[in-house]
Design a protein around this motif. Structure first.
Motif, PDB file in Angstrom:
ATOM      1  N   LEU A  25       0.826  -1.216   0.000  1.00 14.67           N
ATOM      2  CA  LEU A  25       0.000   0.000   0.000  1.00 14.67           C
ATOM      3  C   LEU A  25       0.861   1.267   0.000  1.00 14.67           C
ATOM      4  N   SER A  26       2.074   1.133   0.543  1.00 15.78           N
ATOM      5  CA  SER A  26       2.967   2.300   0.585  1.00 15.78           C
ATOM      6  C   SER A  26       3.399   2.739  -0.818  1.00 15.78           C
TER       7      SER A  26
ATOM      8  N   TYR B 294      -7.938   7.899   2.032  1.00 12.82           N
ATOM      9  CA  TYR B 294      -8.077   6.620   1.325  1.00 12.82           C
ATOM     10  C   TYR B 294      -8.401   6.828  -0.158  1.00 12.82           C
ATOM     11  N   THR B 295      -9.265   7.783  -0.451  1.00 13.44           N
ATOM     12  CA  THR B 295      -9.696   7.935  -1.848  1.00 13.44           C
ATOM     13  C   THR B 295      -8.511   8.291  -2.729  1.00 13.44           C
ATOM     14  N   ARG B 296      -7.634   9.174  -2.217  1.00 14.35           N
ATOM     15  CA  ARG B 296      -6.444   9.536  -2.990  1.00 14.35           C
ATOM     16  C   ARG B 296      -5.585   8.295  -3.233  1.00 14.35           C
ATOM     17  N   MET B 297      -5.483   7.442  -2.208  1.00 19.23           N
ATOM     18  CA  MET B 297      -4.697   6.212  -2.359  1.00 19.23           C
ATOM     19  C   MET B 297      -5.308   5.316  -3.450  1.00 19.23           C
ATOM     20  N   PHE B 298      -6.632   5.180  -3.434  1.00 20.86           N
ATOM     21  CA  PHE B 298      -7.300   4.368  -4.472  1.00 20.86           C
ATOM     22  C   PHE B 298      -7.108   4.981  -5.861  1.00 20.86           C
ATOM     23  N   GLU B 299      -7.168   6.321  -5.946  1.00 17.93           N
ATOM     24  CA  GLU B 299      -6.953   6.971  -7.255  1.00 17.93           C
ATOM     25  C   GLU B 299      -5.574   6.611  -7.785  1.00 17.93           C
ATOM     26  N   ASN B 300      -4.589   6.626  -6.904  1.00 16.02           N
ATOM     27  CA  ASN B 300      -3.223   6.273  -7.329  1.00 16.02           C
ATOM     28  C   ASN B 300      -3.138   4.813  -7.764  1.00 16.02           C
ATOM     29  N   MET B 301      -3.857   3.931  -7.067  1.00 12.66           N
ATOM     30  CA  MET B 301      -3.826   2.512  -7.438  1.00 12.66           C
ATOM     31  C   MET B 301      -4.424   2.288  -8.821  1.00 12.66           C
ATOM     32  N   LEU B 302      -5.486   3.014  -9.096  1.00 12.05           N
ATOM     33  CA  LEU B 302      -6.253   2.725 -10.321  1.00 12.05           C
ATOM     34  C   LEU B 302      -5.802   3.570 -11.522  1.00 12.05           C
ATOM     35  N   ASP B 303      -4.784   4.391 -11.306  1.00  6.14           N
ATOM     36  CA  ASP B 303      -4.328   5.283 -12.366  1.00  6.14           C
ATOM     37  C   ASP B 303      -3.361   4.525 -13.295  1.00  6.14           C
ATOM     38  N   HIS B 304      -3.922   3.840 -14.264  1.00  4.62           N
ATOM     39  CA  HIS B 304      -3.095   3.059 -15.188  1.00  4.62           C
ATOM     40  C   HIS B 304      -3.849   2.920 -16.512  1.00  4.62           C
TER      41      HIS B 304
END
Ligand code: FAD
Length: 370
Positions: free
Chosen positions: A71-72, A195-205
């Protein structure tokens, strides 16, 4: 044609979308019937500009270096150790029960050794611990059980602790020292920007396509996909053919008050006298500074979104029937709290999703035991 359709953009869906797109170069469509990503961990800035959790407080804690390292990649962190007080007999006392709880409740002046001896004296002998009631009675006896646990559990689960699996109250330790942290995990942090910012980073592909406000039943007619990952309720997927798995829900009442602080810790539990179970004040979790503060009251209910699989033997047996059905579908994978009907924390869902990814990509399982 997508390689994967992923139903649900919470932790389970987002981890799998990220891994499959980035590491395996798969084309992924991730959908959610809600209008946002993040599942139950979704947070947002409310009308006063305060960061709040739409579905109640989510505190990240784990003992898994692997989950934390994963997650980091998508967030910086803010150290945060969770503290909870319970409002009982006109006092605010630490929960989990510790030395200060007992001394504060009864006006004793015990030290740790005296408290341990006191617990030995008041705990009830129970040969086989089966229920949530057994767990607490066998540790701290009846008065502490009735003061802190019975009413809270009845409200939270809509049933008596004597009807619930022991795992519910086993999650909460009893301490003889003054440690007032709710969790003792190695890693206790909040995502620095939410959390939402973290999810945005995960899904940014570029391989990941996101469709919100979109339910599986609607979209399955229109899109082509080779594999399906389903993180919604497993009984819903099978049209409730064996009957409904029970889920406990919550109604959240969010408020903003015109004062910088509402309570001294992030969460205050109300075990006995109110209809709500707890009040959360988010600024303690996020560290945000603001002239106002936002709080949430939680009212448990049987109506609404499915949040908690209900840990009872007969529900586990019903789930096993659905699980057998899931095993007949080689290209459909069920994961997450609702997909596998397990009362999992966020880190456990991340570990479960990483394990599924390893299986899908032919790697050895991470074999994470949390
Ligand atoms: P979810 O987050 O529920 O995501 C599933 C998503 O699937 C949802 O967004 C849903 O809309 C979508 N979906 C379902 N069916 C369909 C469909 N048919 N079509 C399209 N979309 C669909 N864990 C912790 O570690 N710490 C905490 O402090 C903590 N606090 C919690 C507090 C509350 C009030 C609750 C309810 C849970 C808490 N949890 C906490 C648990 C945490 O929320 C879960 O472990 C985690 O969010 C589960 O992720 P998931 O992806 O399995 O499910």
């Amino acid at each position: 044609m997508f390689d994967y359709l992923i139903v649900g953009a919470g932790f389970a869906g987002a981890v799998l979308a990220e891994r499959l797109a980035k590491k395996s170069n798969k084309k992924v469509l991730i959908i959610d019937k809600r209008k946002h990503i993040g599942g139950n961990a979704y947070d947002y800035y409310n009308e006063s500009g305060i960061l709040i959790h739409k579905y109640g407080p989510h505190i990240f804690h784990t003992n898994s270096p692997k989950v934390f390292a994963y997650l980091s990649e998508f967030t910086l962190w803010r150290p945060y150790e969770h503290k909870v007080l319970a409002s009982v007999r006109n006092k605010l006392l630490p929960i989990p029960i510790n030395l200060n709880t007992v001394n504060g409740l009864y006006g004793h002046n015990f030290d740790s050794a005296q408290l341990a001896a006191y617990f030995d004296q008041i705990k009830e002998p129970i040969e086989t611990i089966r229920t949530s009631e057994d767990v607490v009675l066998s540790q701290v006896g009846r008065d502490l059980y009735e003061t802190f646990f019975r009413g809270y559990t009845r409200k939270q689960w809509g049933m008596d602790p004597s009807e619930l699996d022991k795992m519910v109250t086993s999650r909460i330790p009893t301490r003889t020292d003054c440690d007032d942290r709710y969790f003792t995990d190695t890693f206790q942090y909040m995502p620095l920007h939410g959390y939402t910012r973290m999810f945005e980073n995960m899904l940014d592909h570029p391989n990941i396509h996101i469709a919100l406000n979109t339910s599986y039943t609607e979209i399955k007619k229109y899109v082509g996909f080779k594999n399906l990952i389903f993180t919604g309720p497993v009984d819903e997927y099978f049209d409730y053919c064996y009957g409904h798995l029970p889920y406990r829900s919550l109604q959240f009442v969010h408020k903003t008050v015109d004062q910088p602080q509402f309570q001294s810790v992030a969460v205050v539990n109300y075990p006995n006298d109110q209809d709500y179970t707890r009040i959360t004040e988010y600024k303690h979790l996020t560290g945000q500074e603001h002239a106002k503060t936002s709080i949430t009251y939680e009212y448990p209910s049987w109506n609404g979104d499915p949040y908690y699989p209900v840990p009872k033997l007969e529900n586990a047996a019903l789930y096993q029937q659905y699980k057998l059905l899931t095993e007949t579908l080689p290209n459909v994978h069920f994961v997450g709290r609702l997909g596998t009907y397990r009362y999992y924390n966020m880190d456990q869902v991340v570990a479960q999703a990483l394990t599924l990814y390893d299986k899908l990509s032919g790697k050895k399982s991470v074999n994470e035991v949390l």
